[in-house]
Scaffold this active site. Sequence first.
Site, PDB file in Angstrom:
ATOM      1  N   ARG A  42       0.816  -1.223   0.000  1.00 61.88           N
ATOM      2  CA  ARG A  42       0.000   0.000   0.000  1.00 61.88           C
ATOM      3  C   ARG A  42       0.852   1.278   0.000  1.00 61.88           C
ATOM      4  O   ARG A  42       0.485   2.282  -0.595  1.00 61.88           O
ATOM      5  CB  ARG A  42      -0.920  -0.045   1.233  1.00 61.88           C
ATOM      6  CG  ARG A  42      -1.833   1.158   1.410  1.00 61.88           C
ATOM      7  CD  ARG A  42      -2.784   0.891   2.568  1.00 61.88           C
ATOM      8  NE  ARG A  42      -3.422   2.097   3.069  1.00 61.88           N
ATOM      9  CZ  ARG A  42      -4.596   2.576   2.633  1.00 61.88           C
ATOM     10  NH1 ARG A  42      -5.255   1.944   1.708  1.00 61.88           N
ATOM     11  NH2 ARG A  42      -5.106   3.673   3.161  1.00 61.88           N
ATOM     12  N   ILE A  68      -6.657   8.223  -0.795  1.00 63.59           N
ATOM     13  CA  ILE A  68      -6.625   6.754  -0.875  1.00 63.59           C
ATOM     14  C   ILE A  68      -7.486   6.312   0.318  1.00 63.59           C
ATOM     15  O   ILE A  68      -7.300   6.792   1.438  1.00 63.59           O
ATOM     16  CB  ILE A  68      -5.178   6.200  -0.808  1.00 63.59           C
ATOM     17  CG1 ILE A  68      -5.148   4.666  -0.745  1.00 63.59           C
ATOM     18  CG2 ILE A  68      -4.373   6.761   0.338  1.00 63.59           C
ATOM     19  CD1 ILE A  68      -3.716   4.070  -0.837  1.00 63.59           C
ATOM     20  N   SER A  69      -8.446   5.426   0.075  1.00 66.61           N
ATOM     21  CA  SER A  69      -9.431   5.091   1.108  1.00 66.61           C
ATOM     22  C   SER A  69      -8.794   4.309   2.261  1.00 66.61           C
ATOM     23  O   SER A  69      -7.757   3.655   2.098  1.00 66.61           O
ATOM     24  CB  SER A  69     -10.573   4.273   0.510  1.00 66.61           C
ATOM     25  OG  SER A  69     -11.132   4.954  -0.599  1.00 66.61           O
ATOM     26  N   GLN A  70      -9.479   4.357   3.395  1.00 63.99           N
ATOM     27  CA  GLN A  70      -9.088   3.578   4.588  1.00 63.99           C
ATOM     28  C   GLN A  70      -9.009   2.087   4.213  1.00 63.99           C
ATOM     29  O   GLN A  70      -9.896   1.586   3.503  1.00 63.99           O
ATOM     30  CB  GLN A  70     -10.179   3.814   5.644  1.00 63.99           C
ATOM     31  CG  GLN A  70     -10.032   3.042   6.926  1.00 63.99           C
ATOM     32  CD  GLN A  70     -11.356   2.987   7.687  1.00 63.99           C
ATOM     33  OE1 GLN A  70     -12.433   3.085   7.093  1.00 63.99           O
ATOM     34  NE2 GLN A  70     -11.271   2.817   8.987  1.00 63.99           N
ATOM     35  N   PRO A  71      -7.991   1.361   4.698  1.00 63.79           N
ATOM     36  CA  PRO A  71      -7.863  -0.066   4.344  1.00 63.79           C
ATOM     37  C   PRO A  71      -9.136  -0.870   4.591  1.00 63.79           C
ATOM     38  O   PRO A  71      -9.530  -1.688   3.752  1.00 63.79           O
ATOM     39  CB  PRO A  71      -6.714  -0.560   5.238  1.00 63.79           C
ATOM     40  CG  PRO A  71      -5.901   0.669   5.524  1.00 63.79           C
ATOM     41  CD  PRO A  71      -6.863   1.820   5.543  1.00 63.79           C
TER      42      PRO A  71
END
Length: 225
Positions: A42, A68-71
């Site tokens: 990531r 970038i979105s939260q995992p």
Amino acid sequence: MKRPSRDHDTYAMARERMVEEQLARRGIADPKVLMAMRFIPRHFFTEESFWGKAYGDHPLPIGQGQTISQPFMVALMTQALKVEENDRVLEIGTGSGYQAAILAKMAKKVFTIERHAVLAKRAREVFDRLNIHNIAIRIGDGTIGWSEFAPYSGIVVTAGSPDVPQPLLNQLSEDGGRLVIPVGERGFQRLKVITRTGDRWQTTEDVGCTFVPLVGKHGWAEGEK
Ligand code: SAM
């Protein structure tokens, strides 16, 4: 300011912790999703100055006012798609390219659309660097889909939409194609999962979430509040 570590083993350990603590422990159970998120580095999808935060439990800025979105959100949306290895999947909102890379590990081919050319170009560079060759990127308005390669077994929209864009419903495969999309106000949406069977679309609702706006013909108008 402390420089982020360039030792990639450090990030492998952080990734393992992310999968255990943020995903598996919170109910992400699909082994293919967990495998892909263990595998894809990531931190490569963020600016080097953010590498130290890349495995944290939050979104991160990627430029152009985007994130970038939260995992956990990436894992939840991917799990809802139920991706199989021969699937063709469409993503709307390439952003950093991270979600597309996760999907590419699980599906045969990924198509992804981004409206900001600079983000699409950067994502392409990361895919090349990681030798990921089953992703096609298009620059443009993803709310109209990508009809040339339809139907898709799965479509995921990674930006918040006021409504469900009709072209995306039409581009789902008739035998159980799934659309995962955050729908609602600009500041708060609910994740919808829509499954197509023939000419029937069945909707279920999942968690509340907050995504940057989906801007386009079947989304928000530019600058709209
Ligand atoms: N999936 C991304 C990732 O893994 O980094 C996160 C994407 S970010 C939350 C949402 C992205 O959707 C932004 O990059 C934004 O520019 C893009 N976007 C918004 N409206 C769009 C549209 N109509 N077509 C394509 N991309 C769009």
